[in-house]
Write a protein that holds these residues in place. Structure first.
Motif, PDB file in Angstrom:
ATOM      1  N   VAL A  25       1.500  14.206   2.569  1.00  0.00           N
ATOM      2  CA  VAL A  25       0.517  13.488   1.752  1.00  0.00           C
ATOM      3  C   VAL A  25       0.990  13.444   0.306  1.00  0.00           C
ATOM      4  O   VAL A  25       0.998  12.385  -0.329  1.00  0.00           O
ATOM      5  N   THR A  32      -6.550   9.939   5.738  1.00  0.00           N
ATOM      6  CA  THR A  32      -7.848   9.363   6.071  1.00  0.00           C
ATOM      7  C   THR A  32      -8.865   9.748   5.005  1.00  0.00           C
ATOM      8  O   THR A  32      -8.662  10.708   4.251  1.00  0.00           O
ATOM      9  N   ALA A  49      -0.056   5.123  -1.569  1.00  0.00           N
ATOM     10  CA  ALA A  49       0.079   6.448  -0.941  1.00  0.00           C
ATOM     11  C   ALA A  49       0.892   7.381  -1.835  1.00  0.00           C
ATOM     12  O   ALA A  49       0.568   8.566  -1.963  1.00  0.00           O
ATOM     13  N   LYS A  50       1.929   6.853  -2.465  1.00  0.00           N
ATOM     14  CA  LYS A  50       2.753   7.672  -3.359  1.00  0.00           C
ATOM     15  C   LYS A  50       1.961   8.102  -4.594  1.00  0.00           C
ATOM     16  O   LYS A  50       2.038   9.258  -5.021  1.00  0.00           O
ATOM     17  N   MET A  85       0.815  -1.200   0.000  1.00  0.00           N
ATOM     18  CA  MET A  85       0.000   0.000   0.000  1.00  0.00           C
ATOM     19  C   MET A  85       0.856   1.259   0.000  1.00  0.00           C
ATOM     20  O   MET A  85       0.343   2.337  -0.211  1.00  0.00           O
ATOM     21  N   ASP A  86       2.151   1.107   0.251  1.00  0.00           N
ATOM     22  CA  ASP A  86       3.064   2.246   0.217  1.00  0.00           C
ATOM     23  C   ASP A  86       3.024   2.905  -1.158  1.00  0.00           C
ATOM     24  O   ASP A  86       3.013   4.124  -1.269  1.00  0.00           O
ATOM     25  N   GLY A 118       3.652  11.065  -0.276  1.00  0.00           N
ATOM     26  CA  GLY A 118       3.286   9.670  -0.054  1.00  0.00           C
ATOM     27  C   GLY A 118       3.874   9.073   1.201  1.00  0.00           C
ATOM     28  O   GLY A 118       4.010   7.853   1.306  1.00  0.00           O
ATOM     29  N   THR A 119       4.216   9.917   2.172  1.00  0.00           N
ATOM     30  CA  THR A 119       4.825   9.402   3.404  1.00  0.00           C
ATOM     31  C   THR A 119       3.818   9.206   4.540  1.00  0.00           C
ATOM     32  O   THR A 119       4.194   8.712   5.595  1.00  0.00           O
ATOM     33  N   VAL A 120       2.559   9.618   4.316  1.00  0.00           N
ATOM     34  CA  VAL A 120       1.497   9.369   5.303  1.00  0.00           C
ATOM     35  C   VAL A 120       0.293   8.783   4.588  1.00  0.00           C
ATOM     36  O   VAL A 120       0.088   9.018   3.392  1.00  0.00           O
ATOM     37  N   ASN A 121      -0.489   8.015   5.312  1.00  0.00           N
ATOM     38  CA  ASN A 121      -1.746   7.502   4.782  1.00  0.00           C
ATOM     39  C   ASN A 121      -2.854   8.459   5.191  1.00  0.00           C
ATOM     40  O   ASN A 121      -3.142   8.605   6.370  1.00  0.00           O
TER      41      ASN A 121
END
Length: 76
Positions: free
Chosen positions: A40, A48, A5-6, A1-2, A43-46
């Motif tokens: 965001v 919400t 996010a990217k 899923m990383d 892509g370093t945080v997911n």
């Protein structure tokens, strides 16, 4: 899923640039911290779902325009 996010972050940044908004402007419109938006976009945080909706509303687009297609690999 990383990777998701990217890709999501890249799509958000592309839409922001297309809409000619700076991160600071998007931060103000969405009520989200600029440093959070930077993470965001990188892509370093997911993010919400609620925050993603805030971002989409601030960019005046649909959430579906920001979410990348999910590649579901079927394991054997």
């Amino acid at each position: 899923m990383d990777d998701f996010a990217k890709k999501l972050g890249k799509n958000i940044k592309m839409m922001r640039v297309y809409k000619e908004q700076s991160q600071a402007e998007l931060s103000f419109k969405s009520g989200l911290d600029q440093s959070y938006l930077s993470r965001v976009e990188n892509g370093t945080v997911n993010v919400t779902v609620i925050k993603l909706c805030q971002i989409a509303a601030s960019l005046e687009c649909n959430v579906s325009e920001l979410v990348p297609e999910i590649d579901m690999e079927m394991g054997g």
